[in-house]
Write a protein that holds these residues in place. Sequence first.
Motif, PDB file in Angstrom:
ATOM      1  N   ILE A 173      -7.536  -2.895  -3.355  1.00 56.41           N
ATOM      2  CA  ILE A 173      -6.578  -3.999  -3.245  1.00 56.41           C
ATOM      3  C   ILE A 173      -7.045  -5.127  -4.159  1.00 56.41           C
ATOM      4  O   ILE A 173      -8.185  -5.585  -4.060  1.00 56.41           O
ATOM      5  CB  ILE A 173      -6.472  -4.484  -1.788  1.00 56.41           C
ATOM      6  CG1 ILE A 173      -5.900  -3.372  -0.908  1.00 56.41           C
ATOM      7  CG2 ILE A 173      -5.592  -5.730  -1.697  1.00 56.41           C
ATOM      8  CD1 ILE A 173      -5.857  -3.715   0.565  1.00 56.41           C
ATOM      9  N   PRO A 174      -6.197  -5.580  -5.088  1.00 62.51           N
ATOM     10  CA  PRO A 174      -6.623  -6.606  -6.041  1.00 62.51           C
ATOM     11  C   PRO A 174      -7.056  -7.896  -5.348  1.00 62.51           C
ATOM     12  O   PRO A 174      -6.447  -8.319  -4.352  1.00 62.51           O
ATOM     13  CB  PRO A 174      -5.374  -6.839  -6.895  1.00 62.51           C
ATOM     14  CG  PRO A 174      -4.556  -5.607  -6.733  1.00 62.51           C
ATOM     15  CD  PRO A 174      -4.820  -5.124  -5.340  1.00 62.51           C
ATOM     16  N   LEU A 180       0.839  -1.193   0.000  1.00 63.64           N
ATOM     17  CA  LEU A 180       0.000   0.000   0.000  1.00 63.64           C
ATOM     18  C   LEU A 180       0.881   1.252   0.000  1.00 63.64           C
ATOM     19  O   LEU A 180       1.729   1.425   0.875  1.00 63.64           O
ATOM     20  CB  LEU A 180      -0.915   0.009   1.228  1.00 63.64           C
ATOM     21  CG  LEU A 180      -1.787  -1.244   1.417  1.00 63.64           C
ATOM     22  CD1 LEU A 180      -2.723  -1.057   2.614  1.00 63.64           C
ATOM     23  CD2 LEU A 180      -2.586  -1.555   0.161  1.00 63.64           C
ATOM     24  N   ALA A 181       0.666   2.116  -0.974  1.00 58.77           N
ATOM     25  CA  ALA A 181       1.458   3.352  -1.086  1.00 58.77           C
ATOM     26  C   ALA A 181       0.868   4.396  -0.144  1.00 58.77           C
ATOM     27  O   ALA A 181       0.092   5.264  -0.539  1.00 58.77           O
ATOM     28  CB  ALA A 181       1.462   3.853  -2.521  1.00 58.77           C
ATOM     29  N   LEU A 182       1.247   4.311   1.119  1.00 60.60           N
ATOM     30  CA  LEU A 182       0.754   5.243   2.122  1.00 60.60           C
ATOM     31  C   LEU A 182       1.239   6.656   1.823  1.00 60.60           C
ATOM     32  O   LEU A 182       2.281   6.850   1.182  1.00 60.60           O
ATOM     33  CB  LEU A 182       1.220   4.800   3.511  1.00 60.60           C
ATOM     34  CG  LEU A 182       0.801   3.380   3.930  1.00 60.60           C
ATOM     35  CD1 LEU A 182       1.463   2.998   5.250  1.00 60.60           C
ATOM     36  CD2 LEU A 182      -0.712   3.277   4.037  1.00 60.60           C
ATOM     37  N   VAL A 206       7.966 -13.214  -8.224  1.00 60.80           N
ATOM     38  CA  VAL A 206       7.087 -12.238  -7.581  1.00 60.80           C
ATOM     39  C   VAL A 206       6.591 -11.205  -8.592  1.00 60.80           C
ATOM     40  O   VAL A 206       7.354 -10.731  -9.449  1.00 60.80           O
ATOM     41  CB  VAL A 206       7.818 -11.525  -6.424  1.00 60.80           C
ATOM     42  CG1 VAL A 206       6.998 -10.353  -5.879  1.00 60.80           C
ATOM     43  CG2 VAL A 206       8.124 -12.516  -5.306  1.00 60.80           C
ATOM     44  N   ARG A 207       5.330 -10.859  -8.486  1.00 65.25           N
ATOM     45  CA  ARG A 207       4.768  -9.690  -9.171  1.00 65.25           C
ATOM     46  C   ARG A 207       4.450  -8.679  -8.077  1.00 65.25           C
ATOM     47  O   ARG A 207       3.564  -8.909  -7.257  1.00 65.25           O
ATOM     48  CB  ARG A 207       3.515 -10.078  -9.943  1.00 65.25           C
ATOM     49  CG  ARG A 207       2.763  -8.882 -10.555  1.00 65.25           C
ATOM     50  CD  ARG A 207       1.763  -9.334 -11.628  1.00 65.25           C
ATOM     51  NE  ARG A 207       0.861 -10.342 -11.123  1.00 65.25           N
ATOM     52  CZ  ARG A 207      -0.429 -10.135 -10.855  1.00 65.25           C
ATOM     53  NH1 ARG A 207      -0.960  -8.923 -11.027  1.00 65.25           N
ATOM     54  NH2 ARG A 207      -1.192 -11.111 -10.434  1.00 65.25           N
ATOM     55  N   LEU A 208       5.177  -7.575  -8.050  1.00 60.79           N
ATOM     56  CA  LEU A 208       5.028  -6.584  -6.982  1.00 60.79           C
ATOM     57  C   LEU A 208       4.221  -5.402  -7.484  1.00 60.79           C
ATOM     58  O   LEU A 208       4.531  -4.815  -8.526  1.00 60.79           O
ATOM     59  CB  LEU A 208       6.397  -6.105  -6.503  1.00 60.79           C
ATOM     60  CG  LEU A 208       6.391  -5.014  -5.430  1.00 60.79           C
ATOM     61  CD1 LEU A 208       5.801  -5.532  -4.127  1.00 60.79           C
ATOM     62  CD2 LEU A 208       7.797  -4.466  -5.204  1.00 60.79           C
ATOM     63  N   THR A 209       3.201  -5.027  -6.742  1.00 60.42           N
ATOM     64  CA  THR A 209       2.389  -3.859  -7.057  1.00 60.42           C
ATOM     65  C   THR A 209       2.478  -2.865  -5.909  1.00 60.42           C
ATOM     66  O   THR A 209       2.191  -3.211  -4.767  1.00 60.42           O
ATOM     67  CB  THR A 209       0.904  -4.241  -7.264  1.00 60.42           C
ATOM     68  OG1 THR A 209       0.793  -5.137  -8.367  1.00 60.42           O
ATOM     69  CG2 THR A 209       0.054  -3.001  -7.539  1.00 60.42           C
ATOM     70  N   LEU A 210       2.915  -1.645  -6.210  1.00 54.31           N
ATOM     71  CA  LEU A 210       2.845  -0.554  -5.244  1.00 54.31           C
ATOM     72  C   LEU A 210       1.527   0.157  -5.522  1.00 54.31           C
ATOM     73  O   LEU A 210       1.390   0.885  -6.504  1.00 54.31           O
ATOM     74  CB  LEU A 210       4.028   0.398  -5.403  1.00 54.31           C
ATOM     75  CG  LEU A 210       4.099   1.539  -4.393  1.00 54.31           C
ATOM     76  CD1 LEU A 210       4.342   1.008  -2.990  1.00 54.31           C
ATOM     77  CD2 LEU A 210       5.193   2.534  -4.779  1.00 54.31           C
ATOM     78  N   LEU A 211       0.551  -0.082  -4.663  1.00 54.20           N
ATOM     79  CA  LEU A 211      -0.824   0.311  -4.955  1.00 54.20           C
ATOM     80  C   LEU A 211      -1.046   1.792  -4.679  1.00 54.20           C
ATOM     81  O   LEU A 211      -0.940   2.239  -3.535  1.00 54.20           O
ATOM     82  CB  LEU A 211      -1.787  -0.532  -4.119  1.00 54.20           C
ATOM     83  CG  LEU A 211      -3.256  -0.494  -4.540  1.00 54.20           C
ATOM     84  CD1 LEU A 211      -3.444  -1.159  -5.896  1.00 54.20           C
ATOM     85  CD2 LEU A 211      -4.131  -1.162  -3.491  1.00 54.20           C
ATOM     86  N   PRO A 212      -1.381   2.573  -5.709  1.00 53.87           N
ATOM     87  CA  PRO A 212      -1.597   4.011  -5.488  1.00 53.87           C
ATOM     88  C   PRO A 212      -2.946   4.291  -4.855  1.00 53.87           C
ATOM     89  O   PRO A 212      -3.856   3.456  -4.857  1.00 53.87           O
ATOM     90  CB  PRO A 212      -1.525   4.581  -6.913  1.00 53.87           C
ATOM     91  CG  PRO A 212      -1.951   3.459  -7.801  1.00 53.87           C
ATOM     92  CD  PRO A 212      -1.489   2.198  -7.121  1.00 53.87           C
TER      93      PRO A 212
END
Length: 480
Positions: free
Chosen positions: A285-286, A254-256, A274-280
């Motif tokens: 959340i997927p 989570l992009a706090l 790994v598939r990394l997502t920095l969630l804007p």
Amino acid sequence: MTALMIQGAGSNVGKSLLVAGLCRAARRRGLKVAPFKPQNMSNNAAVTADGGEIGRAQALQALACGLEPVVDMNPVLLKPESETGAQVVVQGRRLTTTRAADYPALKPRLMGAVQESFARLRAAHDLVIVEGAGSPAEVNLRAGDIANMGFARAADVPVVLAGDIDRGGVIAQIIGTQAVLDPEDAAMIAGFLINKFRGDVRLFDGGYRMIADRTGWRGFGVLPWFGDAARLPAEDALDLPHARGDGALHVVCLALSRIANFDDLDPLAQEPAVRLTLLPAGQPIPGDADLVILPGSKSTRGDLAFLRAQGWDIDLAAHVRRGGHVLGICGGYQMLGHVVRDPEGIEGPAGETPGLGLLDIETVMTPDKRLTRTRATHAATGLDVEGYEIHIGRSDGPARTRPFAFVEGAPEGAVSADGRITGSYLHGLFRADAFRTAFLRGLGATSALGYEATVEATLDALADHMEAHLDVPGLLALAR
């Protein structure tokens, strides 16, 4: 040969990597070299061996020099706590928290610490390579400056100005910088270089000559885009891609709004599995997330409110119901408990904020800041974990009877009864290949990365890249 300074024609032009590459090139010439940044602004700090903190970029540059990072490499570190205020760290220790409008009044006091730290480095090394901050073209900030020309003139250090062609307008960046500078400041600039070029460099020959002709400055070359920069720790969260990799294991961070010490993500981002997502902000959340990471934060209660404003608390509850895993690191660990109390108003207005209730702990903010490198033993596997702590607050509760790790026999962190929710104050834990391999195996993935070796090889490749395209001998010869 004593010192050279790289300044930028704008922010984020690549100064940190240019300094790291020059440091590695100088070291390979047999020089005893050290990095220095008078003033940095970042919430991504590194803990030094003596228990201080400096910007993460200076820790990477120290690695390029083959040195342990020390507080003198970044004597002034500003850590934003709000849109208008920041914590001021001087020679590794918190001095005060100040509003941006009040910071100029502090600068005369800070210049003494900057010069003191620089003098120590200069006396102990053959060469010091200095990184500026932002741009000297911000002439509205010139009075009392300690980061760019104010420092360069006080220490009599020659400057090379770097421009970023990738964002466009590089001719105006460099010629315009000369146009707005005070003549005595402009006289400190010995030359320029162009960074982040994509495509056929020959197409910029005319622009390069125009800059040299208009400014009278010596050109030190055009550096093509260095794609492997993503393998090196980033200092600014803005440099992190929103998605990286295509592995089967989906890790979502989570992009706090006040994300801090996000270098925890660097090793995971390079894992092929790994598939990394920095969630804007604003994105749910997927549903296919296997692991959700709550990273460090400079404002735990503020980011709890931010998290809820995105609806991520509801998404996390659904993720847990689906059997997903959650890892909270430092501030993220504090958020996982029932409540975060700040009776003295250390991080903001005094009060308390309900946590996410995923771990049976409570946190109380305390004035004392814990800054230390830490060696721990992972409770579940018995593997060694090396990391660092950089936080305020104490967390306690029944979940602590199931610790994440042990530090000198004492429990550290907490794990839920079903083992799917984990919290720890330890940053940098994924740098250790053995622990990261075991952690990923527990999530059904395999590891194929030697992280520390990859960083070292990338620093060598960066130096090779600069040697091939820039006049590195000429740059180093400028130092005085």
